[in-house]
Design a protein around this motif. Structure first.
Motif, PDB file in Angstrom:
ATOM      1  N   TRP A 130      -4.633  -0.157   5.965  1.00  0.00           N
ATOM      2  CA  TRP A 130      -4.425   1.289   5.882  1.00  0.00           C
ATOM      3  C   TRP A 130      -4.279   1.919   7.273  1.00  0.00           C
ATOM      4  CZ3 TRP A 130      -7.759   4.709   8.155  1.00  0.00           C
ATOM      5  CH2 TRP A 130      -9.081   4.322   8.374  1.00  0.00           C
TER       6      TRP A 130
ATOM      7  N   LEU B  82       0.832  -1.197   0.000  1.00  0.00           N
ATOM      8  CA  LEU B  82       0.000   0.000   0.000  1.00  0.00           C
ATOM      9  C   LEU B  82       0.869   1.250   0.000  1.00  0.00           C
ATOM     10  CD1 LEU B  82      -2.743   1.428   0.197  1.00  0.00           C
ATOM     11  CD2 LEU B  82      -2.638   1.134   2.672  1.00  0.00           C
TER      12      LEU B  82
ATOM     13  N   LEU C 167      -8.741   6.807  -0.923  1.00  0.00           N
ATOM     14  CA  LEU C 167      -8.658   5.379  -0.641  1.00  0.00           C
ATOM     15  C   LEU C 167     -10.049   4.768  -0.809  1.00  0.00           C
ATOM     16  CD1 LEU C 167      -6.371   4.915   2.517  1.00  0.00           C
ATOM     17  CD2 LEU C 167      -5.862   4.304   0.154  1.00  0.00           C
TER      18      LEU C 167
ATOM     19  N   TRP D  56      -6.563  11.575   4.014  1.00  0.00           N
ATOM     20  CA  TRP D  56      -7.062  10.451   3.232  1.00  0.00           C
ATOM     21  C   TRP D  56      -8.580  10.461   3.268  1.00  0.00           C
ATOM     22  CZ3 TRP D  56      -3.635   5.851   5.348  1.00  0.00           C
ATOM     23  CH2 TRP D  56      -2.304   6.074   4.964  1.00  0.00           C
TER      24      TRP D  56
ATOM     25  N   GLN E  61      -1.152   4.184   8.413  1.00  0.00           N
ATOM     26  CA  GLN E  61      -1.417   5.487   9.014  1.00  0.00           C
ATOM     27  C   GLN E  61      -0.692   5.639  10.346  1.00  0.00           C
ATOM     28  OE1 GLN E  61      -5.357   5.942  10.610  1.00  0.00           O
ATOM     29  NE2 GLN E  61      -5.416   8.148  10.251  1.00  0.00           N
TER      30      GLN E  61
ATOM     31  N   GLU F 197      -7.832  10.690   8.571  1.00  0.00           N
ATOM     32  CA  GLU F 197      -8.736   9.986   7.664  1.00  0.00           C
ATOM     33  C   GLU F 197     -10.149  10.566   7.744  1.00  0.00           C
ATOM     34  OE1 GLU F 197      -9.621   7.830  11.474  1.00  0.00           O
ATOM     35  OE2 GLU F 197      -7.910   8.816  10.505  1.00  0.00           O
TER      36      GLU F 197
ATOM     37  N   GLU G   7     -12.118   1.242  -0.118  1.00  0.00           N
ATOM     38  CA  GLU G   7     -12.124  -0.067   0.537  1.00  0.00           C
ATOM     39  C   GLU G   7     -13.343  -0.831   0.027  1.00  0.00           C
ATOM     40  OE1 GLU G   7     -12.323  -1.845   5.078  1.00  0.00           O
ATOM     41  OE2 GLU G   7     -11.437   0.147   4.749  1.00  0.00           O
TER      42      GLU G   7
ATOM     43  N   LYS H 258       0.814   3.946  -3.025  1.00  0.00           N
ATOM     44  CA  LYS H 258       0.464   5.334  -2.761  1.00  0.00           C
ATOM     45  C   LYS H 258       1.561   6.294  -3.205  1.00  0.00           C
ATOM     46  CE  LYS H 258      -1.409   6.987   0.782  1.00  0.00           C
ATOM     47  NZ  LYS H 258      -2.312   7.770  -0.085  1.00  0.00           N
TER      48      LYS H 258
ATOM     49  N   LEU I 159     -11.614   8.332   2.601  1.00  0.00           N
ATOM     50  CA  LEU I 159     -11.813   6.896   2.507  1.00  0.00           C
ATOM     51  C   LEU I 159     -13.249   6.594   2.086  1.00  0.00           C
ATOM     52  CD1 LEU I 159     -10.773   3.963   3.098  1.00  0.00           C
ATOM     53  CD2 LEU I 159     -11.709   4.274   5.400  1.00  0.00           C
TER      54      LEU I 159
END
Length: 241
Positions: free
Chosen positions: A85, A61, A192, A150, A89, A108, A194, A65, A152
């Protein structure tokens, strides 16, 4: 080629990919990059068991990134997508605290794109007053953040909402709203996703993102059982005298 492809392959395809690389570049050895600065803090993050598969996905990851600002973590429930993630982080936060250059605190902003309609996600006009109201995503992209951010997307990918993200995921990094406004995504902001699968995602969407695939067959059941056993109270058995 390895950075962009190894993370998305299943374990049975890795030997085939490696063989193709050796056929294309005979006698060329890929240099081994030392990720000790990422691995060591990652092992101390979250109080979780250190599993080579999970740690490898964190490194993949991180590599993905570094080359793409939009990354999709794909896999079924229970394959450690969230752990991947969150561990990265936490590792980046530890390295930033230790004064390591090029590593920042990460904030996030999770959202479920399927829990809202397109107006709530991107923004819409009020039919009564004709006034524009920002959506959740457009508001997040406007808000400045001194740390790395980020956004998400934790939910299924479908053509109803993901196609509007294509201009954000490519090199333009611009979100175009239905009122004609264009919001540029700052350099410290990443996307990101998921998701469980990409069954209905278009090739245009998939080609714009980096991919990290978590395969349950590589993780299996033993980490869950071992972790559960370690949390159980130890019962001392004493014999009768």
């Amino acid at each position: 080629m390895k950075d962009m492809n190894l993370a998305k392959l299943i374990s049975v395809d890795l030997p085939l990919f490696t063989a193709i690389i050796h056929d294309l570049f005979p006698g060329v050895e890929t240099p081994i990059i030392d990720y000790g600065k990422v691995e060591t803090p990652g092992e101390r993050t979250g109080g979780l068991m250190v599993i080579p598969f999970a740690l490898n996905k964190v490194i993949q990851l991180y590599e993905t990134k570094n080359s793409r600002h939009s990354v999709m973590i794909v896999g079924k429930t229970g394959t450690g997508k969230t752990v991947t993630w969150r561990t990265l982080q936490g590792a980046m936060a530890i390295m930033c605290k230790n004064g390591e250059p090029d590593y920042n605190y990460v904030k996030e902003y999770p959202l479920n794109p399927k829990a809202m309609d397109l107006g709530e996600l991107y923004g819409e006009y009020d039919l009564a007053t004709n006034e524009w109201s920002d959506g959740v995503l457009s508001t997040l992209m406007r808000n400045a953040c001194p740390d790395e951010k980020w956004i998400l997307f934790d939910g299924p990918v479908d053509t109803l909402w993901i196609e509007s993200m294509n201009s954000v995921m490519d090199d333009n990094k611009v979100l175009t709203l239905i009122n004609g406004e264009r919001i540029s995504m700052p350099d410290q902001v990443s996307l990101l996703f998921e998701v469980e699968n990409l069954a209905v995602a278009s090739p245009a969407t998939v080609s714009r993102c980096g991919m990290v695939y978590n395969d349950y067959s590589d993780l299996r059941w033993s980490p869950y059982v071992n972790s559960w056993l370690k949390k159980r109270p130890k019962v001392m058995c004493t014999g009768l005298s």
